[in-house]
Design an enzyme around this catalytic site. Structure first.
Site, PDB file in Angstrom:
ATOM      1  N   ASP A 100       0.837  -1.207   0.000  1.00 15.51           N
ATOM      2  CA  ASP A 100       0.000   0.000   0.000  1.00 15.51           C
ATOM      3  C   ASP A 100       0.868   1.251   0.000  1.00 15.51           C
ATOM      4  O   ASP A 100       2.060   1.203   0.326  1.00 15.51           O
ATOM      5  CB  ASP A 100      -0.948  -0.001   1.200  1.00 15.51           C
ATOM      6  CG  ASP A 100      -0.212   0.010   2.533  1.00 15.51           C
ATOM      7  OD1 ASP A 100       0.779  -0.740   2.676  1.00 15.51           O
ATOM      8  OD2 ASP A 100      -0.590   0.773   3.440  1.00 15.51           O
ATOM      9  N   ASP A 133       8.484   4.126  -1.200  1.00 11.80           N
ATOM     10  CA  ASP A 133       7.752   3.647  -0.015  1.00 11.80           C
ATOM     11  C   ASP A 133       6.443   3.009  -0.444  1.00 11.80           C
ATOM     12  O   ASP A 133       5.469   3.703  -0.600  1.00 11.80           O
ATOM     13  CB  ASP A 133       7.536   4.832   0.931  1.00 11.80           C
ATOM     14  CG  ASP A 133       6.837   4.431   2.219  1.00 11.80           C
ATOM     15  OD1 ASP A 133       6.767   3.237   2.515  1.00 11.80           O
ATOM     16  OD2 ASP A 133       6.358   5.324   2.925  1.00 11.80           O
ATOM     17  N   GLU A 167       0.132  -1.019   5.766  1.00  7.16           N
ATOM     18  CA  GLU A 167       1.170  -0.502   6.673  1.00  7.16           C
ATOM     19  C   GLU A 167       0.933   0.966   6.995  1.00  7.16           C
ATOM     20  O   GLU A 167       1.138   1.408   8.128  1.00  7.16           O
ATOM     21  CB  GLU A 167       2.558  -0.674   6.031  1.00  7.16           C
ATOM     22  CG  GLU A 167       3.732  -0.406   6.980  1.00  7.16           C
ATOM     23  CD  GLU A 167       4.130   1.060   7.093  1.00  7.16           C
ATOM     24  OE1 GLU A 167       4.816   1.423   8.056  1.00  7.16           O
ATOM     25  OE2 GLU A 167       3.736   1.863   6.211  1.00  7.16           O
TER      26      GLU A 167
HETATM   27 ZN   LIG Z   1       6.575   2.391   4.166  1.00  5.17          ZN
END
Ligand SMILES: [Zn+2]
Length: 465
Positions: A100, A133, A167
Site C-alpha cells: 500500500d 515507499d 502498513e
Molecule cells: Zn513504508
C-alpha cells in the site's frame, strides 16, 4: 573501412543508450506504481480491486515465484510467500515490505513532475507514489527471487516473504494477520528485515561517503490526550480561567520541559563506528564517548533531526476547544505525540507529563493502547553482517553504521517472531529525495533500484545459507 566505422558507431550508440535505459526490473517497478493501492484513513475509501489487480500483475510478472513457491493470500489482500529450505533444522529468515501507499495530498497533484500513479521513467529516474515507499521493497525482493529461481538456487534455510496491504494505516489487517498466520504455522525466524532504512547518498554524518544505515531499532510511538473541563456558559460573564486557558498553560509546560538529551544504543555504536571516517576533532570526540557523551548529546539537540536521536521527543499535534465566539467551552482537548528512545517507557512519559503539568484537574490518557517496540537488534554477526556484506558488494567504498528510526514500521507486528529485527532496502537515497516520501515527486534512481535488486538477491543467497 566505412562498414567498420558504421559498426563501431552503432556499438557506441548502443552502449550510450544502455547507460540511461532502464532494464526490465525498472519497467516492472514503474508498472507496479500504476496500481493505485492507496491506504486511506477512512476504511470506506478502500479499493480492494487495485490490490487484486496488483497481485495479478505480480503473478504474471514473476511466474516462477508464483508457481514454484508456496503463495498464500492472507486476509484477502496481503501476500505470504514461503520458499522452503533444504534444511528444516535451520531457523528461517523473513523479508517484509508493503504494497500500500499513502494518498496524494489533495491540491498537490499538479505539483508532481509526472502524475503520482503514472509510473513514468524519465532518463535515469523512476517517478511515482510507492517508488520509494514501499513498492521498491516488494519489487526488488520479487525480482531477486525470480532471478535466483531461474538460476536454480535452492536455499538451505527457509526464506519467507510477507507483503502487507495496510502498513500506512497501522498494518493490523496486513502484517498483523501475516504474523498471526506465521504463529499458526509455528515459525520463528533467526532474523527479519523490513523497510525503513537505506543507503544515504549524502548523509551529514559522514560527508562525502555513502552510508549504509542498517536500522536496528525504532522509537516507540505514544500519543497522550490531555483534557481540561470547565464550567462553560455565556462569554459575557467569564470565570477567571476557562478550560482553554487551563489546558493551554499545561501544554506550554510540557513543550518547555523537554526530555533530557542522552546517548543510548544504538546511537552510541553508530557514532563510534563513524569516528574512523570523520575529520578531527569529531574523530576524537566520537571515539571517546565515555568522556564526551553528554556534550555530544547536548550538541545534537540543536537540530531537530539529530535531536530525535538523543531524546524522547515531544510534539503538540492537536488542540480542540470551542465552537462559537460567545460560548465558553466546557471541554478542551489536546494531543501530544511522543517518540520514545529505546529504554524509555510510556509509563515514565505519563509520569513526566503529570509532574510537569502539576494540575490534578487535567486528565492524561493514552490515545490508544501503545504498541510494544522491538528490542535493539544485534549490531554484528548474523543478519547484520549479511545486510552489510550484500550492500558493500555493490558499494565497496560505503561505510556501514547501525541506525535508529524515528518513525515506526510493520516490524512491531513481528516482534515475537524473530530474534533480531532489521530495517533496510538497498537503495541509495539523497537528501533531495526524502521529501518525496509521503510528499511530492516520490522517485528512485534507475541504477540505484537495479543495484537494490542485486543487493536483495545477495541477502536472499547469504540469508538462505
Ligand atoms: Zn513504508
Amino acid at each position: 573501412m566505412k562498414q567498420i566505422f558504421r559498426r563501431l558507431f552503432c556499438c557506441y550508440l548502443l552502449l550510450a543508450m544502455q547507460a540511461t535505459l532502464a532494464g526490465p526490473a525498472s519497467e516492472n517497478l514503474a508498472a507496479a506504481v500504476r496500481f493505485p493501492t492507496v491506504s486511506h484513513q477512512d476504511p470506506a475509501q478502500f479499493d480492494g480491486a487495485a490490490f487484486l489487480a496488483l497481485h495479478a500483475f505480480l503473478s504474471e510478472t514473476y511466474p516462477r515465484v508464483f508457481s514454484e513457491l508456496e503463495v498464500e493470500l492472507v486476509n484477502e489482500y496481503s501476500l505470504l510467500i514461503i520458499w522452503p529450505g533444504a534444511d528444516e533444522q535451520r531457523a528461517p529468515v523473513l523479508f517484509t515490505a508493503h504494497m500500500d501507499v499513502v494518498p496524494v495530498e489533495p491540491g498537490t497533484e499538479a505539483h508532481w513532475r509526472h502524475p503520482a500513479f503514472a509510473g513514468v521513467i524519465e532518463g535515469d529516474t523512476i517517478y511515482g507514489r510507492g517508488s520509494l515507499d514501499d513498492k521498491v521493497g516488494v519489487i526488488s525482493l520479487l525480482e531477486a527471487a525470480e532471478g535466483l529461481l531461474a538460476e536454480g538456487f535452492q536455499p538451505e534455510r527457509t526464506l519467507v516473504f510477507g507483503f502487507g496491504h495496510d502498513e500506512e494505516i497501522g498494518g493490523r489487517a496486513g502484517a498483523g494477520m501475516i504474523a498471526r498466520r506465521l504463529r499458526e504455522l509455528h515459525y520463528h525466524f533467526d532474523w527479519m528485515v523490513d523497510e525503513g532504512s537505506v543507503i544515504a547518498a549524502d548523509s551529514p554524518l559522514i560527508p562525502g561517503r555513502q552510508v549504509v544505515m542498517i536500522g536496528v531499532a525504532e522509537k516507540t510511538y505514544l500519543t497522550l490526550v490531555l483534557t481540561a473541563r470547565g464550567k462553560g456558559g455565556h462569554s459575557s460573564v467569564p470565570p477567571p480561567q476557562t478550560a482553554i486557558g487551563r489546558l493551554a498553560a499545561a501544554v506550554v509546560k510540557v513543550e518547555s520541559n523537554p526530555f533530557p538529551a542522552k546517548l543510548v544504543q544504538p546511537v552510541i555504536t553508530m557514532l563510534e563506528r563513524t569516528a574512523a571516517h570523520v575529520d578531527f576533532p569529531n574523530s576524537l570526540v566520537f571515539s571517546n564517548l565515555w568522556l564526551t557523551g553528554s556534550l555530544v548529546a547536548d550538541r545534537m539537540t540543536r537540530e531537530p533531526l539529530s535531536a530525535s536521536m538523543v531524546r524522547t521527543t515531544t510534539a503538540l499535534t492537536v488542540f480542540n476547544a470551542g465552537v462559537k465566539d460567545n460560548v465558553i467551552p466546557q471541554v478542551a482537548e489536546a494531543r501530544i505525540n511522543f517518540r520514545l528512545l529505546p529504554g524509555d517507557t510510556p509509563d515514565q512519559v505519563i509520569e513526566h507529563v503529570r509532574r510537569v503539568i502539576d494540575d490534578p484537574e487535567i486528565t492524561i490518557e493514552p490515545a490508544r493502547e501503545w504498541a510494544d517496540t522491538p528490542p535493539v537488534a544485534a549490531m554484528e554477526g548474523g543478519g547484520y553482517d549479511i545486510i552489510a556484506t550484500a550492500a558493500q558488494s555493490i558499494y565497496p567504498q560505503s561505510v556501514v553504521v547501525p541506525w535508529m528510526m524515528s518513525a515506526t514500521t510493520d516490524v512491531r507486528h513481528y516482534i515475537d517472531l524473530a530474534d533480531n529485527h532489521y530495517r533496510f532496502h538497498g537503495i541509495v537515497v539523497g537528501m533531495d529525495q526524502v521529501s518525496g516520501i509521503h510528499g511530492t515527486d516520490e522517485r528512485v534512481g534507475v541504477e540505484s533500484f537495479e543495484n537494490a535488486v542485486t543487493i536483495a538477491a545477495q541477502m536472499l543467497q547469504l540469508g538462505g545459507r
